[in-house]
Design a protein around this motif. Structure first.
Motif, PDB file in Angstrom:
ATOM      1  N   TYR A 115      70.732  -3.883 -44.598  1.00 49.74           N
ATOM      2  CA  TYR A 115      69.776  -3.755 -45.690  1.00 49.74           C
ATOM      3  C   TYR A 115      68.362  -3.901 -45.155  1.00 49.74           C
ATOM      4  CZ  TYR A 115      69.828  -8.941 -45.902  1.00 49.74           C
ATOM      5  OH  TYR A 115      69.758 -10.279 -45.616  1.00 49.74           O
ATOM      6  N   THR A 116      67.403  -3.492 -45.980  1.00 49.66           N
ATOM      7  CA  THR A 116      65.995  -3.610 -45.647  1.00 49.66           C
ATOM      8  C   THR A 116      65.207  -3.870 -46.926  1.00 49.66           C
ATOM      9  OG1 THR A 116      64.105  -2.563 -44.541  1.00 49.66           O
ATOM     10  CG2 THR A 116      65.545  -1.117 -45.817  1.00 49.66           C
ATOM     11  N   GLY A 117      64.047  -4.449 -46.762  1.00 49.99           N
ATOM     12  CA  GLY A 117      63.179  -4.706 -47.900  1.00 49.99           C
ATOM     13  C   GLY A 117      61.979  -5.526 -47.487  1.00 49.99           C
ATOM     14  N   ARG A 118      61.159  -5.850 -48.455  1.00 53.89           N
ATOM     15  CA  ARG A 118      59.979  -6.682 -48.250  1.00 53.89           C
ATOM     16  C   ARG A 118      60.415  -8.144 -48.317  1.00 53.89           C
ATOM     17  NH1 ARG A 118      56.173  -3.718 -46.288  1.00 53.89           N
ATOM     18  NH2 ARG A 118      54.605  -5.102 -47.103  1.00 53.89           N
ATOM     19  N   TYR A 119      59.897  -8.953 -47.412  1.00 55.28           N
ATOM     20  CA  TYR A 119      60.278 -10.363 -47.410  1.00 55.28           C
ATOM     21  C   TYR A 119      59.066 -11.261 -47.620  1.00 55.28           C
ATOM     22  CZ  TYR A 119      58.464 -10.940 -42.654  1.00 55.28           C
ATOM     23  OH  TYR A 119      57.639 -11.010 -41.555  1.00 55.28           O
ATOM     24  N   ARG A 120      59.362 -12.451 -48.109  1.00 55.67           N
ATOM     25  CA  ARG A 120      58.361 -13.507 -48.195  1.00 55.67           C
ATOM     26  C   ARG A 120      59.019 -14.781 -47.671  1.00 55.67           C
ATOM     27  NH1 ARG A 120      60.398 -12.872 -53.311  1.00 55.67           N
ATOM     28  NH2 ARG A 120      60.952 -14.777 -54.443  1.00 55.67           N
ATOM     29  N   ILE A 121      58.196 -15.696 -47.221  1.00 57.49           N
ATOM     30  CA  ILE A 121      58.702 -16.943 -46.647  1.00 57.49           C
ATOM     31  C   ILE A 121      58.302 -18.100 -47.544  1.00 57.49           C
ATOM     32  CG2 ILE A 121      58.567 -18.497 -44.668  1.00 57.49           C
ATOM     33  CD1 ILE A 121      58.032 -15.946 -42.968  1.00 57.49           C
ATOM     34  N   ASP A 122      59.262 -18.968 -47.810  1.00 58.75           N
ATOM     35  CA  ASP A 122      59.025 -20.165 -48.617  1.00 58.75           C
ATOM     36  C   ASP A 122      59.689 -21.336 -47.898  1.00 58.75           C
ATOM     37  OD1 ASP A 122      58.509 -22.040 -50.566  1.00 58.75           O
ATOM     38  OD2 ASP A 122      59.864 -21.164 -52.055  1.00 58.75           O
ATOM     39  N   GLU A 123      58.903 -22.083 -47.159  1.00 62.64           N
ATOM     40  CA  GLU A 123      59.362 -23.224 -46.379  1.00 62.64           C
ATOM     41  C   GLU A 123      60.452 -22.814 -45.395  1.00 62.64           C
ATOM     42  OE1 GLU A 123      60.105 -26.609 -48.850  1.00 62.64           O
ATOM     43  OE2 GLU A 123      58.155 -26.433 -49.840  1.00 62.64           O
ATOM     44  N   ASP A 124      61.708 -23.252 -45.602  1.00 59.84           N
ATOM     45  CA  ASP A 124      62.781 -22.990 -44.636  1.00 59.84           C
ATOM     46  C   ASP A 124      63.665 -21.816 -45.053  1.00 59.84           C
ATOM     47  OD1 ASP A 124      63.993 -24.184 -46.796  1.00 59.84           O
ATOM     48  OD2 ASP A 124      65.305 -25.475 -45.598  1.00 59.84           O
ATOM     49  N   ARG A 125      63.120 -20.898 -45.838  1.00 58.31           N
ATOM     50  CA  ARG A 125      63.923 -19.752 -46.276  1.00 58.31           C
ATOM     51  C   ARG A 125      63.055 -18.506 -46.343  1.00 58.31           C
ATOM     52  NH1 ARG A 125      64.105 -19.794 -52.543  1.00 58.31           N
ATOM     53  NH2 ARG A 125      62.174 -20.863 -52.952  1.00 58.31           N
ATOM     54  N   PHE A 126      63.717 -17.368 -46.200  1.00 58.45           N
ATOM     55  CA  PHE A 126      63.035 -16.106 -46.454  1.00 58.45           C
ATOM     56  C   PHE A 126      63.796 -15.392 -47.560  1.00 58.45           C
ATOM     57  CE2 PHE A 126      65.873 -15.244 -42.859  1.00 58.45           C
ATOM     58  CZ  PHE A 126      66.497 -14.058 -43.200  1.00 58.45           C
ATOM     59  N   ILE A 127      63.053 -14.753 -48.431  1.00 59.21           N
ATOM     60  CA  ILE A 127      63.612 -14.064 -49.584  1.00 59.21           C
ATOM     61  C   ILE A 127      63.247 -12.592 -49.444  1.00 59.21           C
ATOM     62  CG2 ILE A 127      63.635 -13.869 -52.104  1.00 59.21           C
ATOM     63  CD1 ILE A 127      62.273 -17.027 -50.752  1.00 59.21           C
ATOM     64  N   THR A 128      64.250 -11.726 -49.476  1.00 56.39           N
ATOM     65  CA  THR A 128      64.023 -10.292 -49.295  1.00 56.39           C
ATOM     66  C   THR A 128      64.293  -9.558 -50.591  1.00 56.39           C
ATOM     67  OG1 THR A 128      64.773 -10.515 -47.000  1.00 56.39           O
ATOM     68  CG2 THR A 128      64.634  -8.279 -47.902  1.00 56.39           C
ATOM     69  N   LYS A 129      63.337  -8.763 -51.030  1.00 58.29           N
ATOM     70  CA  LYS A 129      63.497  -7.865 -52.185  1.00 58.29           C
ATOM     71  C   LYS A 129      64.075  -6.569 -51.616  1.00 58.29           C
ATOM     72  CE  LYS A 129      62.562  -6.146 -56.345  1.00 58.29           C
ATOM     73  NZ  LYS A 129      63.261  -6.483 -57.535  1.00 58.29           N
ATOM     74  N   ILE A 130      65.365  -6.344 -51.851  1.00 51.27           N
ATOM     75  CA  ILE A 130      66.093  -5.231 -51.223  1.00 51.27           C
ATOM     76  C   ILE A 130      65.685  -3.906 -51.856  1.00 51.27           C
ATOM     77  CG2 ILE A 130      68.372  -4.295 -50.693  1.00 51.27           C
ATOM     78  CD1 ILE A 130      67.830  -7.060 -49.443  1.00 51.27           C
ATOM     79  N   ASP A 131      65.294  -2.950 -51.002  1.00 46.81           N
ATOM     80  CA  ASP A 131      65.024  -1.611 -51.516  1.00 46.81           C
ATOM     81  C   ASP A 131      65.994  -0.569 -50.979  1.00 46.81           C
ATOM     82  OD1 ASP A 131      63.884  -1.055 -48.945  1.00 46.81           O
ATOM     83  OD2 ASP A 131      61.900  -1.542 -49.692  1.00 46.81           O
ATOM     84  N   SER A 132      66.797  -0.938 -49.981  1.00 44.98           N
ATOM     85  CA  SER A 132      67.841  -0.038 -49.484  1.00 44.98           C
ATOM     86  C   SER A 132      68.924  -0.878 -48.817  1.00 44.98           C
ATOM     87  CB  SER A 132      67.243   0.952 -48.479  1.00 44.98           C
ATOM     88  OG  SER A 132      68.205   1.884 -48.069  1.00 44.98           O
ATOM     89  N   SER A 133      70.193  -0.608 -49.175  1.00 48.65           N
ATOM     90  CA  SER A 133      71.291  -1.436 -48.685  1.00 48.65           C
ATOM     91  C   SER A 133      72.566  -0.615 -48.528  1.00 48.65           C
ATOM     92  CB  SER A 133      71.534  -2.578 -49.680  1.00 48.65           C
ATOM     93  OG  SER A 133      72.687  -3.291 -49.352  1.00 48.65           O
ATOM     94  N   TRP A 134      73.455  -1.066 -47.647  1.00 46.93           N
ATOM     95  CA  TRP A 134      74.782  -0.446 -47.511  1.00 46.93           C
ATOM     96  C   TRP A 134      75.598  -0.680 -48.781  1.00 46.93           C
ATOM     97  CZ3 TRP A 134      75.062  -5.473 -47.691  1.00 46.93           C
ATOM     98  CH2 TRP A 134      76.276  -6.127 -47.777  1.00 46.93           C
ATOM     99  N   ASN A 135      75.251  -1.726 -49.524  1.00 47.34           N
ATOM    100  CA  ASN A 135      75.936  -2.067 -50.760  1.00 47.34           C
ATOM    101  C   ASN A 135      74.995  -1.760 -51.921  1.00 47.34           C
ATOM    102  OD1 ASN A 135      77.104  -3.276 -52.985  1.00 47.34           O
ATOM    103  ND2 ASN A 135      77.542  -5.210 -51.958  1.00 47.34           N
ATOM    104  N   GLU A 136      75.268  -0.691 -52.620  1.00 42.44           N
ATOM    105  CA  GLU A 136      74.372  -0.225 -53.689  1.00 42.44           C
ATOM    106  C   GLU A 136      74.063  -1.314 -54.711  1.00 42.44           C
ATOM    107  OE1 GLU A 136      71.829   2.599 -54.985  1.00 42.44           O
ATOM    108  OE2 GLU A 136      73.132   2.798 -53.240  1.00 42.44           O
ATOM    109  N   ALA A 137      74.976  -2.250 -54.922  1.00 37.67           N
ATOM    110  CA  ALA A 137      74.762  -3.327 -55.890  1.00 37.67           C
ATOM    111  C   ALA A 137      73.600  -4.247 -55.489  1.00 37.67           C
ATOM    112  CB  ALA A 137      76.040  -4.141 -56.069  1.00 37.67           C
ATOM    113  N   TRP A 138      73.243  -4.282 -54.202  1.00 41.92           N
ATOM    114  CA  TRP A 138      72.157  -5.145 -53.747  1.00 41.92           C
ATOM    115  C   TRP A 138      70.783  -4.522 -53.968  1.00 41.92           C
ATOM    116  CZ3 TRP A 138      72.977  -8.335 -48.693  1.00 41.92           C
ATOM    117  CH2 TRP A 138      74.092  -9.165 -48.845  1.00 41.92           C
ATOM    118  N   ASN A 139      70.696  -3.192 -54.110  1.00 42.77           N
ATOM    119  CA  ASN A 139      69.397  -2.540 -54.266  1.00 42.77           C
ATOM    120  C   ASN A 139      68.681  -3.101 -55.484  1.00 42.77           C
ATOM    121  OD1 ASN A 139      69.871  -1.019 -52.011  1.00 42.77           O
ATOM    122  ND2 ASN A 139      70.408   0.831 -53.127  1.00 42.77           N
TER     123      ASN A 139
END
Length: 181
Positions: A115-139
């Motif tokens: 998968y790919t997308g835009r990420y942001r960092i919040d302390e000890d985690r990164f959160i990705t807003k998925i815009d393209s994925s092998w699993n369509e349900a994640w988009n």
């Protein structure tokens, strides 16, 4: 007075990696760096930038703490964090056969995560807003991962959730380890 601090959104693409990450050392004495995504990244966060080669992929059962390697001892993959706020990940199982039948094509899909997308960092985690994925349900979804940097190693942990790779889908998490490429 003109602010000469380099910014990823006005830098020449050829200079982007030099400006934002010089082998993990920041070439300018600034506490924060700004990306196209508009997120302020600390020097620690900017150390995620670059390419990471997968070393291991394990799942851990929450109740028993038992770990397994569902895709073998030497899975393939890489993770890339761009200074522009985009990440990409590709992970595949150790042994995969070319897909020339429906059954083999299905097996390829079951042993792949990308998968790919835009990420942001919040302390000890990164959160990705998925815009393209092998699993369509994640988009369009957000995927949260916890991480720990240890020198040239990056350890990534999923949240606890039903494990789709284990019979009965017990609650577990994925643990992926990467080495700087």
């Amino acid at each position: 007075m003109h602010d000469a601090t380099p910014r990823a959104d006005n830098a020449h693409p050829a200079n982007l990696m030099v400006i934002c990450n010089l082998d993990g050392n920041m070439p300018y004495p600034r506490q924060f760096w700004q990306t196209n995504a508009g997120a302020n990244l600390s020097e620690r966060d900017a150390k995620l930038h670059g390419s990471w080669r997968l070393v291991s992929f394990e799942t851990e059962a929450r109740d028993s703490k038992e770990r397994s390697r569902p895709w073998g001892a030497n899975p393939n993959g890489c993770l890339v964090f761009g200074s522009d706020g985009r990440m990409m990940v590709l992970v595949t199982a150790t042994a995969r056969e070319p897909g020339n039948t429906d059954e083999k094509l299905a097996a390829l899909f079951r042993t792949l995560m990308a998968y790919t997308g835009r990420y942001r960092i919040d302390e000890d985690r990164f959160i990705t807003k998925i815009d393209s994925s092998w699993n369509e349900a994640w988009n369009g979804s957000e995927q949260e991962r916890f991480y720990k940097l240890d020198g040239d190693m990056l350890h990534v942990f999923t949240a606890w959730m039903p494990n789709p790779l284990a019979p009965g889908n017990p609650i577990g998490r994925g643990i992926l380890s990467f080495r700087r490429d």
